[in-house]
Design a protein around this motif. Structure first.
Motif, short mmCIF file in Angstrom:
data_model
loop_
_atom_site.label_atom_id
_atom_site.label_comp_id
_atom_site.label_asym_id
_atom_site.label_seq_id
_atom_site.Cartn_x
_atom_site.Cartn_y
_atom_site.Cartn_z
N ILE A 3 0.85 -1.11 0.03
CA ILE A 3 -0.01 0.06 0.06
C ILE A 3 0.77 1.47 0.21
O ILE A 3 1.66 1.45 0.92
CB ILE A 3 -0.87 -0.14 1.19
CG1 ILE A 3 -1.98 -1.26 1.13
CG2 ILE A 3 -1.94 1.32 0.95
CD1 ILE A 3 -2.75 -1.41 2.44
N LEU A 4 0.58 2.14 -1.03
CA LEU A 4 1.43 3.57 -1.07
C LEU A 4 0.45 4.53 -0.52
O LEU A 4 -0.56 4.64 -1.17
CB LEU A 4 1.79 3.69 -2.47
CG LEU A 4 2.40 5.12 -2.83
CD1 LEU A 4 3.63 5.30 -2.01
CD2 LEU A 4 2.57 5.39 -4.36
N VAL A 5 0.99 5.27 0.32
CA VAL A 5 0.05 6.46 0.84
C VAL A 5 0.79 7.67 0.66
O VAL A 5 1.83 7.93 0.90
CB VAL A 5 -0.31 6.25 2.27
CG1 VAL A 5 -1.20 7.34 2.70
CG2 VAL A 5 -0.81 4.83 2.69
N ILE A 6 0.17 8.52 -0.46
CA ILE A 6 0.84 9.70 -0.83
C ILE A 6 0.26 11.04 -0.23
O ILE A 6 -0.67 11.18 -0.35
CB ILE A 6 0.86 9.86 -2.46
CG1 ILE A 6 1.74 10.89 -2.65
CG2 ILE A 6 -0.42 9.72 -3.12
CD1 ILE A 6 2.14 11.03 -4.09
N ASN A 7 1.05 11.80 0.21
CA ASN A 7 0.65 12.89 0.80
C ASN A 7 1.13 14.16 -0.57
O ASN A 7 1.84 14.20 -0.92
CB ASN A 7 1.69 13.70 1.94
CG ASN A 7 1.59 15.04 2.43
OD1 ASN A 7 0.54 15.87 2.09
ND2 ASN A 7 1.98 15.29 3.63
N CYS A 8 -0.38 14.34 -1.09
CA CYS A 8 -0.24 15.32 -2.32
C CYS A 8 -0.04 16.80 -1.94
O CYS A 8 0.11 17.58 -2.84
CB CYS A 8 -1.58 15.04 -2.87
SG CYS A 8 -2.00 13.55 -3.30
#
Length: 181
Positions: A3-8
């Motif tokens: 799982i990749l969680v990206i802070n945009c």
């Protein structure tokens, strides 16, 4: 599952980053999780030359391919984005523009592995949901061109500071359950 969680957001320690931490912690049991911030990548603006439409490559050499390697690694991608003037932050928009070599709108194009699922969390400081809906739409449109299946979204209004996230933790954790299904 990976799982990749990206802070945009370009803010690496604000409310968006706090949500990224909550999501990363919630989905980490029995899963491999990577959290990244758009601000950790050097991304040039798209020049609109359309060379990539013929070559599936961009002439600019920066961190876009490094961030796309994270997308390739993941089975699930969770984009967490604040509202910046009623849409995604400019840094994330610049990244999306530069992903044209991977977009299914032209041939040839690069492709991510099949079967990826995408999730979106949008937050804004005001009380109305319309800005969150717009952000979710922008990110899901991006997912569609990368052939990532949009599978769920959460809009959070009246969130400006980290402290505001605390009141929404249960809601975020409940959303995380959908990521794990």
């Amino acid at each position: 599952m990976k799982i990749l969680v990206i802070n945009c957001s370009p803010v690496k320690n604000g409310a968006t980053a706090e949500i990224v931490k909550i999501v990363s912690n919630c989905v980490s049991k029995e899963n491999e999780v990577r959290s990244v911030s758009i601000d950790d990548y050097e991304i040039a603006f798209c020049r609109g030359c359309r060379t990539c439409h013929a070559t599936a490559e961009c002439f600019q050499k920066d961190d876009v391919t490094r961030l796309m390697a994270e997308y390739e690694w993941a089975d699930r991608i969770v984009s967490v984005s604040p509202s910046c003037w009623a849409d995604i932050p400019g840094q994330f928009k610049a990244f999306i523009d530069r992903c044209t070599p991977w977009c299914n709108t032209h041939e040839p194009h690069k492709k991510l592995s099949a079967g990826k699922k995408g999730y979106t969390i949008a937050l804004r400081t005001g009380p109305g949901m319309q800005e969150c809906v717009r952000i979710i739409g922008s990110i899901e449109h991006f997912y569609g061109h990368l052939e990532i299946e949009p599978c769920g979204s959460l809009g959070l209004c009246s969130v400006e500071y980290k402290e505001d996230v605390t009141k929404r933790t249960d809601e975020i954790k409940e959303f995380c359950e959908s990521i794990l299904k």
